[in-house]
Scaffold this motif. Structure first.
Motif, PDB file in Angstrom:
ATOM      1  N   TRP A  87       0.820  -1.213   0.000  1.00  0.00           N
ATOM      2  CA  TRP A  87       0.000   0.000   0.000  1.00  0.00           C
ATOM      3  C   TRP A  87       0.852   1.261   0.000  1.00  0.00           C
ATOM      4  O   TRP A  87       0.500   2.251  -0.652  1.00  0.00           O
ATOM      5  CB  TRP A  87      -0.932  -0.004   1.211  1.00  0.00           C
ATOM      6  CG  TRP A  87      -2.097  -0.920   1.034  1.00  0.00           C
ATOM      7  CD1 TRP A  87      -2.383  -2.054   1.720  1.00  0.00           C
ATOM      8  CD2 TRP A  87      -3.134  -0.780   0.050  1.00  0.00           C
ATOM      9  NE1 TRP A  87      -3.520  -2.648   1.242  1.00  0.00           N
ATOM     10  CE2 TRP A  87      -4.018  -1.866   0.204  1.00  0.00           C
ATOM     11  CE3 TRP A  87      -3.414   0.159  -0.935  1.00  0.00           C
ATOM     12  CZ2 TRP A  87      -5.148  -2.047  -0.577  1.00  0.00           C
ATOM     13  CZ3 TRP A  87      -4.544  -0.017  -1.726  1.00  0.00           C
ATOM     14  CH2 TRP A  87      -5.393  -1.109  -1.553  1.00  0.00           C
ATOM     15  N   ILE A  88       1.959   1.234   0.705  1.00  0.00           N
ATOM     16  CA  ILE A  88       2.855   2.399   0.652  1.00  0.00           C
ATOM     17  C   ILE A  88       3.373   2.607  -0.764  1.00  0.00           C
ATOM     18  O   ILE A  88       3.444   3.742  -1.262  1.00  0.00           O
ATOM     19  CB  ILE A  88       4.023   2.204   1.646  1.00  0.00           C
ATOM     20  CG1 ILE A  88       3.508   2.268   3.085  1.00  0.00           C
ATOM     21  CG2 ILE A  88       5.097   3.272   1.424  1.00  0.00           C
ATOM     22  CD1 ILE A  88       4.576   1.984   4.123  1.00  0.00           C
ATOM     23  N   GLY A  89       3.727   1.493  -1.437  1.00  0.00           N
ATOM     24  CA  GLY A  89       4.207   1.604  -2.817  1.00  0.00           C
ATOM     25  C   GLY A  89       3.147   2.146  -3.753  1.00  0.00           C
ATOM     26  O   GLY A  89       3.417   2.998  -4.615  1.00  0.00           O
ATOM     27  N   VAL A  90       1.902   1.641  -3.590  1.00  0.00           N
ATOM     28  CA  VAL A  90       0.808   2.118  -4.441  1.00  0.00           C
ATOM     29  C   VAL A  90       0.552   3.605  -4.200  1.00  0.00           C
ATOM     30  O   VAL A  90       0.411   4.395  -5.148  1.00  0.00           O
ATOM     31  CB  VAL A  90      -0.464   1.287  -4.178  1.00  0.00           C
ATOM     32  CG1 VAL A  90      -1.674   1.929  -4.857  1.00  0.00           C
ATOM     33  CG2 VAL A  90      -0.282  -0.134  -4.685  1.00  0.00           C
ATOM     34  N   LEU A  91       0.496   4.003  -2.935  1.00  0.00           N
ATOM     35  CA  LEU A  91       0.243   5.407  -2.619  1.00  0.00           C
ATOM     36  C   LEU A  91       1.383   6.304  -3.094  1.00  0.00           C
ATOM     37  O   LEU A  91       1.135   7.410  -3.624  1.00  0.00           O
ATOM     38  CB  LEU A  91       0.043   5.567  -1.099  1.00  0.00           C
ATOM     39  CG  LEU A  91      -1.226   4.926  -0.523  1.00  0.00           C
ATOM     40  CD1 LEU A  91      -1.248   5.063   0.993  1.00  0.00           C
ATOM     41  CD2 LEU A  91      -2.480   5.549  -1.140  1.00  0.00           C
ATOM     42  N   ALA A  92       2.628   5.826  -2.925  1.00  0.00           N
ATOM     43  CA  ALA A  92       3.765   6.633  -3.388  1.00  0.00           C
ATOM     44  C   ALA A  92       3.732   6.784  -4.909  1.00  0.00           C
ATOM     45  O   ALA A  92       3.984   7.876  -5.447  1.00  0.00           O
ATOM     46  CB  ALA A  92       5.073   5.978  -2.938  1.00  0.00           C
ATOM     47  N   MET A  93       3.406   5.670  -5.590  1.00  0.00           N
ATOM     48  CA  MET A  93       3.332   5.754  -7.057  1.00  0.00           C
ATOM     49  C   MET A  93       2.196   6.676  -7.494  1.00  0.00           C
ATOM     50  O   MET A  93       2.361   7.496  -8.428  1.00  0.00           O
ATOM     51  CB  MET A  93       3.136   4.352  -7.630  1.00  0.00           C
ATOM     52  CG  MET A  93       3.034   4.322  -9.150  1.00  0.00           C
ATOM     53  SD  MET A  93       2.941   2.652  -9.782  1.00  0.00           S
ATOM     54  CE  MET A  93       4.586   2.068  -9.417  1.00  0.00           C
ATOM     55  N   TYR A  94       1.039   6.552  -6.824  1.00  0.00           N
ATOM     56  CA  TYR A  94      -0.088   7.410  -7.171  1.00  0.00           C
ATOM     57  C   TYR A  94       0.258   8.889  -6.942  1.00  0.00           C
ATOM     58  O   TYR A  94      -0.066   9.749  -7.771  1.00  0.00           O
ATOM     59  CB  TYR A  94      -1.314   7.024  -6.342  1.00  0.00           C
ATOM     60  CG  TYR A  94      -2.502   7.922  -6.560  1.00  0.00           C
ATOM     61  CD1 TYR A  94      -3.293   7.796  -7.701  1.00  0.00           C
ATOM     62  CD2 TYR A  94      -2.827   8.912  -5.637  1.00  0.00           C
ATOM     63  CE1 TYR A  94      -4.382   8.635  -7.918  1.00  0.00           C
ATOM     64  CE2 TYR A  94      -3.917   9.756  -5.839  1.00  0.00           C
ATOM     65  CZ  TYR A  94      -4.680   9.613  -6.980  1.00  0.00           C
ATOM     66  OH  TYR A  94      -5.754  10.445  -7.201  1.00  0.00           O
ATOM     67  N   SER A 104      -1.474  -0.461 -11.334  1.00  0.00           N
ATOM     68  CA  SER A 104      -0.558  -0.681 -10.208  1.00  0.00           C
ATOM     69  C   SER A 104      -1.152  -1.646  -9.193  1.00  0.00           C
ATOM     70  O   SER A 104      -0.465  -2.531  -8.665  1.00  0.00           O
ATOM     71  CB  SER A 104      -0.229   0.655  -9.533  1.00  0.00           C
ATOM     72  OG  SER A 104       0.371   1.541 -10.449  1.00  0.00           O
ATOM     73  N   VAL A 105      -2.455  -1.472  -8.901  1.00  0.00           N
ATOM     74  CA  VAL A 105      -3.106  -2.361  -7.940  1.00  0.00           C
ATOM     75  C   VAL A 105      -3.084  -3.800  -8.434  1.00  0.00           C
ATOM     76  O   VAL A 105      -2.801  -4.737  -7.675  1.00  0.00           O
ATOM     77  CB  VAL A 105      -4.545  -1.889  -7.660  1.00  0.00           C
ATOM     78  CG1 VAL A 105      -5.313  -2.934  -6.859  1.00  0.00           C
ATOM     79  CG2 VAL A 105      -4.542  -0.567  -6.916  1.00  0.00           C
ATOM     80  N   VAL A 106      -3.370  -3.988  -9.734  1.00  0.00           N
ATOM     81  CA  VAL A 106      -3.365  -5.347 -10.289  1.00  0.00           C
ATOM     82  C   VAL A 106      -1.963  -5.949 -10.225  1.00  0.00           C
ATOM     83  O   VAL A 106      -1.768  -7.095  -9.785  1.00  0.00           O
ATOM     84  CB  VAL A 106      -3.890  -5.335 -11.740  1.00  0.00           C
ATOM     85  CG1 VAL A 106      -3.690  -6.700 -12.389  1.00  0.00           C
ATOM     86  CG2 VAL A 106      -5.367  -4.955 -11.762  1.00  0.00           C
TER      87      VAL A 106
END
Length: 501
Positions: free
Chosen positions: A25-32, A184-186
């Motif tokens: 989740w940190i990676g997804v949020l950072a990427m977003y 990214s989520v997938v």
């Protein structure tokens, strides 16, 4: 003291799964956030470029309008053509705009957005610089307010302010963000599942080791550890560090099992030794008390009789002499059980010659029972030892063969070399030994036939002395016998090289 432990509530699998999920989740949020920032920056750059074009075009058209109307390049002329500027620029670009004087007061243009317009860009324009402000009136709408001072021949004559709807650019950015976010989520989700599967495979042997160690802890409390079964469960065929850990744990369990078995054996031997020591003490006490009681009894009778009964005196003296002789022999045998000869210097001797000498000396006793002694010995059987002690071993073995053998049978002494050892055996024909007798026959004071052996004057120490002497010489002694069959006592010593003079 061990404490029984329950199931682990927060194991490695759970902790690593939670850790990977947090990282996910940190990676997804950072990427977003990074994508959102980049899109905003790109939008701002695109809006800036568009505003520069609008600014240049507006300047050109305002100058052309002034020239077409033969107006001067001053503020008054600018005020006169304010309506034409608003109409031409709106019809040309399709954008709503206001024409303001240099103090920011409304002259011409769209008056509908005057109240909702922000002040930031206008304030900057009043200071002499073009600027724009981005607002988001609704969730899917983006409005850009652009204010630019109109400079003619280096003088500011007024301000032109545009209201530009850039919602299409905003929606395009949102679509890009959503697409990247879903992708990214997938991707992260599939990666997470693969990591969890791989983690489960990696942790399976560790979970098995955890269960095995918990089982060992519980079994230790009950003092019932099946280490072979647990070692089999702990084994792993993997060829990585986890597999090596499992194999080392299995080896540790097998070693632990061997040590437990050794401890049990040692415990049994200690208990047996304590029992043997007590039995030895009881036997010594009993064997010494019996002749002393007899001696004391006859001595008291003789003292009371004062020599009046000659027959009683002769009988008493006979028994006192017999029992004292047996007591003397028993004491000598007990002394033989000590370690007094343990550090005496050994010498190379021919055991075959010792055996032939013993056979000759004991043949007289054997003939009294109608028995004969035969030998099957090579010329030389060299060993390192104490001659008198090894002679005593052979005497005891032959003497037992005579005592417990049947009359008119043969006693055979055999000797041979085998694989660097000298083997010596004594055979006789008698009642034989059962399984218990063969195990206990070398114990002190143990007699297979107490009534018969006592009649022969035996205290049951001869074979114990033989075993002790052979242990002092680094040898072993054993017996092979079956009830009603031949009995063979044998011993083995290390062969030695003959000494040459």
């Amino acid at each position: 003291m061990f404490r029984k432990k329950g199931k682990i509530r927060f194991g490695i699998r759970f902790q690593m799964a939670m850790g990977i999920l947090v990282v996910f989740w940190i990676g997804v949020l950072a990427m977003y956030w990074e994508i959102h920032t980049q899109i905003q920056r790109s939008q701002e750059e695109q809006i800036t470029q568009e505003m520069q074009e609008i600014r240049e075009n507006t300047r050109i058209y305002v100058r052309q309008l002034l020239m077409m109307n033969n107006a001067n390049n001053d503020e008054a002329s600018y005020r006169q053509i304010a309506g034409d500027i608003a109409q031409e620029m709106h019809s040309m670009s399709g954008r709503m705009l206001n024409v303001l004087d240099k103090e920011g007061k409304y002259l011409e243009g769209s008056s509908s957005f005057l109240q909702e317009a922000p002040k930031e860009d206008l304030t900057i324009a009043l200071e002499g610089s073009a600027a724009f402000t981005i607002t988001y009136p609704q969730e899917d709408q983006m409005i850009v307010w652009f204010s630019m001072p109109m400079e003619i021949e280096g003088r500011t004559v007024g301000i032109v302010r545009y209201q530009i709807d850039e919602s299409w650019l905003f929606l395009q950015g949102k679509q890009t963000e959503n697409l990247v976010l879903r992708t990214s989520v997938v991707v992260f989700g599939v990666t997470l599942l693969l990591l969890l599967v791989l983690l489960g495979r990696m942790l399976q042997p560790i979970q098995k080791l955890t269960w095995v160690s918990r089982q060992v802890t519980q079994d230790l409390v009950r003092e019932q550890v099946d280490t072979q079964m647990l070692a089999g469960l702990a084994d792993s065929r993997r060829r990585d560090e986890v597999g090596e850990l499992s194999r080392n744990f299995r080896i540790m369990l097998e070693t632990l099992g061997a040590q437990f078995q050794k401890m049990r054996d040692d415990q049994e031997r200690i208990i047996q030794l304590l029992g043997s020591r007590q039995e030895f003490y009881n036997n010594v006490t009993h064997e010494l008390k019996t002749p002393l009681t007899t001696i004391q009894g006859y001595a008291q009778l003789m003292e009371a009789d004062k020599g009046a009964d000659a027959k009683l005196t002769d009988q008493g003296l006979h028994h006192i002499l017999q029992e004292s002789t047996r007591l003397h022999q028993m004491v000598l045998q007990l002394l033989e059980m000590s370690d007094r000869d343990l550090y005496m210097e050994k010498q190379v001797l021919n055991l075959a010659e010792v055996a032939r000498s013993v056979a000759g000396a004991m043949s007289i006793k054997a003939e009294r029972y109608g028995m004969r002694i035969d030998t099957e010995l090579p010329q030389e059987l060299f060993v390192l030892g104490l001659p008198e002690r090894l002679r005593q071993v052979l005497i005891n073995l032959v003497d037992n063969a005579i005592k417990y053998g049947e009359s008119h049978t043969e006693i055979r002494i055999q000797g041979m070399r085998k694989e660097g050892f000298v083997l010596m055996s004594v055979w006789n024909h008698g009642k034989g030994l059962n399984a218990e007798d063969k195990v206990r026959v070398f114990e002190p004071f143990y007699r297979t036939d107490k009534a018969y052996s006592r009649e022969q004057g035996s205290a049951g120490l001869g074979l114990s002395i033989c075993r002790k002497i052979l242990r002092e010489h680094g040898g072993t002694i054993g017996v092979e016998s079956e009830p009603g069959e031949q009995t063979m006592f044998y011993f083995r010593l290390q062969e030695a090289e003959a000494e040459h003079s």
